[in-house]
Design a protein around this motif. Structure first.
Motif, PDB file in Angstrom:
ATOM      1  N   VAL A  47       0.839  -1.197   0.000  1.00 27.66           N
ATOM      2  CA  VAL A  47       0.000   0.000   0.000  1.00 27.66           C
ATOM      3  C   VAL A  47       0.878   1.252   0.000  1.00 27.66           C
ATOM      4  O   VAL A  47       0.599   2.211  -0.724  1.00 27.66           O
ATOM      5  CB  VAL A  47      -0.976  -0.009   1.197  1.00 27.66           C
ATOM      6  N   LEU A  48       1.951   1.255   0.782  1.00 24.72           N
ATOM      7  CA  LEU A  48       2.854   2.409   0.794  1.00 24.72           C
ATOM      8  C   LEU A  48       3.517   2.611  -0.568  1.00 24.72           C
ATOM      9  O   LEU A  48       3.632   3.738  -1.053  1.00 24.72           O
ATOM     10  CB  LEU A  48       3.910   2.252   1.879  1.00 24.72           C
ATOM     11  N   GLY A  49       3.939   1.542  -1.193  1.00 22.47           N
ATOM     12  CA  GLY A  49       4.499   1.638  -2.536  1.00 22.47           C
ATOM     13  C   GLY A  49       3.476   2.118  -3.545  1.00 22.47           C
ATOM     14  O   GLY A  49       3.793   2.900  -4.446  1.00 22.47           O
ATOM     15  N   ALA A  50       2.225   1.673  -3.387  1.00 23.37           N
ATOM     16  CA  ALA A  50       1.163   2.106  -4.283  1.00 23.37           C
ATOM     17  C   ALA A  50       0.874   3.592  -4.117  1.00 23.37           C
ATOM     18  O   ALA A  50       0.617   4.295  -5.091  1.00 23.37           O
ATOM     19  CB  ALA A  50      -0.099   1.290  -4.024  1.00 23.37           C
ATOM     20  N   ILE A  51       0.939   4.089  -2.890  1.00 22.32           N
ATOM     21  CA  ILE A  51       0.707   5.516  -2.647  1.00 22.32           C
ATOM     22  C   ILE A  51       1.822   6.344  -3.277  1.00 22.32           C
ATOM     23  O   ILE A  51       1.553   7.355  -3.936  1.00 22.32           O
ATOM     24  CB  ILE A  51       0.578   5.794  -1.137  1.00 22.32           C
ATOM     25  N   VAL A  52       3.062   5.922  -3.106  1.00 21.94           N
ATOM     26  CA  VAL A  52       4.185   6.629  -3.727  1.00 21.94           C
ATOM     27  C   VAL A  52       4.049   6.591  -5.247  1.00 21.94           C
ATOM     28  O   VAL A  52       4.237   7.611  -5.931  1.00 21.94           O
ATOM     29  CB  VAL A  52       5.536   6.022  -3.271  1.00 21.94           C
ATOM     30  N   GLY A  53       3.712   5.440  -5.786  1.00 22.02           N
ATOM     31  CA  GLY A  53       3.516   5.318  -7.235  1.00 22.02           C
ATOM     32  C   GLY A  53       2.368   6.181  -7.727  1.00 22.02           C
ATOM     33  O   GLY A  53       2.453   6.793  -8.800  1.00 22.02           O
ATOM     34  N   THR A  54       1.287   6.278  -6.961  1.00 21.76           N
ATOM     35  CA  THR A  54       0.158   7.122  -7.334  1.00 21.76           C
ATOM     36  C   THR A  54       0.560   8.584  -7.348  1.00 21.76           C
ATOM     37  O   THR A  54       0.167   9.339  -8.239  1.00 21.76           O
ATOM     38  CB  THR A  54      -1.017   6.900  -6.360  1.00 21.76           C
ATOM     39  N   MET A  55       1.355   8.987  -6.380  1.00 23.16           N
ATOM     40  CA  MET A  55       1.822  10.373  -6.349  1.00 23.16           C
ATOM     41  C   MET A  55       2.707  10.671  -7.558  1.00 23.16           C
ATOM     42  O   MET A  55       2.638  11.764  -8.131  1.00 23.16           O
ATOM     43  CB  MET A  55       2.548  10.650  -5.036  1.00 23.16           C
ATOM     44  N   ILE A  56       3.498   9.710  -7.988  1.00 27.82           N
ATOM     45  CA  ILE A  56       4.330   9.882  -9.186  1.00 27.82           C
ATOM     46  C   ILE A  56       3.442  10.011 -10.413  1.00 27.82           C
ATOM     47  O   ILE A  56       3.653  10.897 -11.260  1.00 27.82           O
ATOM     48  CB  ILE A  56       5.332   8.718  -9.329  1.00 27.82           C
ATOM     49  N   VAL A  57       2.434   9.151 -10.533  1.00 23.67           N
ATOM     50  CA  VAL A  57       1.524   9.201 -11.677  1.00 23.67           C
ATOM     51  C   VAL A  57       0.759  10.519 -11.708  1.00 23.67           C
ATOM     52  O   VAL A  57       0.604  11.146 -12.756  1.00 23.67           O
ATOM     53  CB  VAL A  57       0.555   7.991 -11.660  1.00 23.67           C
ATOM     54  N   LEU A  58       0.283  10.981 -10.546  1.00 20.72           N
ATOM     55  CA  LEU A  58      -0.425  12.260 -10.472  1.00 20.72           C
ATOM     56  C   LEU A  58       0.481  13.418 -10.875  1.00 20.72           C
ATOM     57  O   LEU A  58       0.035  14.330 -11.583  1.00 20.72           O
ATOM     58  CB  LEU A  58      -0.979  12.486  -9.057  1.00 20.72           C
ATOM     59  N   ALA A  59       1.729  13.384 -10.457  1.00 21.43           N
ATOM     60  CA  ALA A  59       2.662  14.449 -10.833  1.00 21.43           C
ATOM     61  C   ALA A  59       2.899  14.455 -12.338  1.00 21.43           C
ATOM     62  O   ALA A  59       3.011  15.512 -12.962  1.00 21.43           O
ATOM     63  CB  ALA A  59       3.982  14.288 -10.071  1.00 21.43           C
ATOM     64  N   ILE A  60       2.962  13.279 -12.939  1.00 19.95           N
ATOM     65  CA  ILE A  60       3.150  13.187 -14.384  1.00 19.95           C
ATOM     66  C   ILE A  60       1.906  13.683 -15.121  1.00 19.95           C
ATOM     67  O   ILE A  60       2.009  14.383 -16.136  1.00 19.95           O
ATOM     68  CB  ILE A  60       3.504  11.747 -14.796  1.00 19.95           C
ATOM     69  N   LEU A  61       0.719  13.343 -14.614  1.00 20.27           N
ATOM     70  CA  LEU A  61      -0.519  13.772 -15.257  1.00 20.27           C
ATOM     71  C   LEU A  61      -0.713  15.286 -15.195  1.00 20.27           C
ATOM     72  O   LEU A  61      -1.375  15.865 -16.048  1.00 20.27           O
ATOM     73  CB  LEU A  61      -1.730  13.073 -14.608  1.00 20.27           C
ATOM     74  N   ARG A  62      -0.154  15.918 -14.179  1.00 20.93           N
ATOM     75  CA  ARG A  62      -0.292  17.370 -14.066  1.00 20.93           C
ATOM     76  C   ARG A  62       0.652  18.056 -15.006  1.00 20.93           C
ATOM     77  O   ARG A  62       0.507  19.122 -15.432  1.00 20.93           O
ATOM     78  CB  ARG A  62      -0.008  17.820 -12.636  1.00 20.93           C
TER      79      ARG A  62
END
Length: 81
Positions: free
Chosen positions: A66-81
């Motif tokens: 879950v912690l890795g998924a949260i970090v990965g989600t934050m990376i994906v969100l930063a890329i989408l922005r």
């Protein structure tokens, strides 16, 4: 098979909303988009932690995943922005 899909959706929900909470900004997306970003983020986080950092295991649902998924989600969100 069904358990894996359900686990991916649950992790996607948790990671998607926590990732958006920890990385505030303009994200005009609904529930489905948040879950999709969370699932993609979970895959990115898993690949990052497993292959790049050498940390990880094969459990479907654990705190580290879950912690890795949260970090990965934050990376994906930063890329989408």
């Amino acid at each position: 098979m069904i358990g894996t899909i359900i686990a991916a959706i649950v992790i996607g929900i948790i990671a998607g909303y926590l990732g958006r909470l920890l990385l505030p900004g303009p994200d005009p997306m609904g529930f489905v988009e948040t879950v999709i970003v969370g699932i993609v983020g979970a895959l990115v986080g898993w690949a990052l932690f497993t292959y790049v950092l050498g940390i990880g295991d094969t459990d479907k649902f654990d705190l580290g995943g879950v912690l890795g998924a949260i970090v990965g989600t934050m990376i994906v969100l930063a890329i989408l922005r």
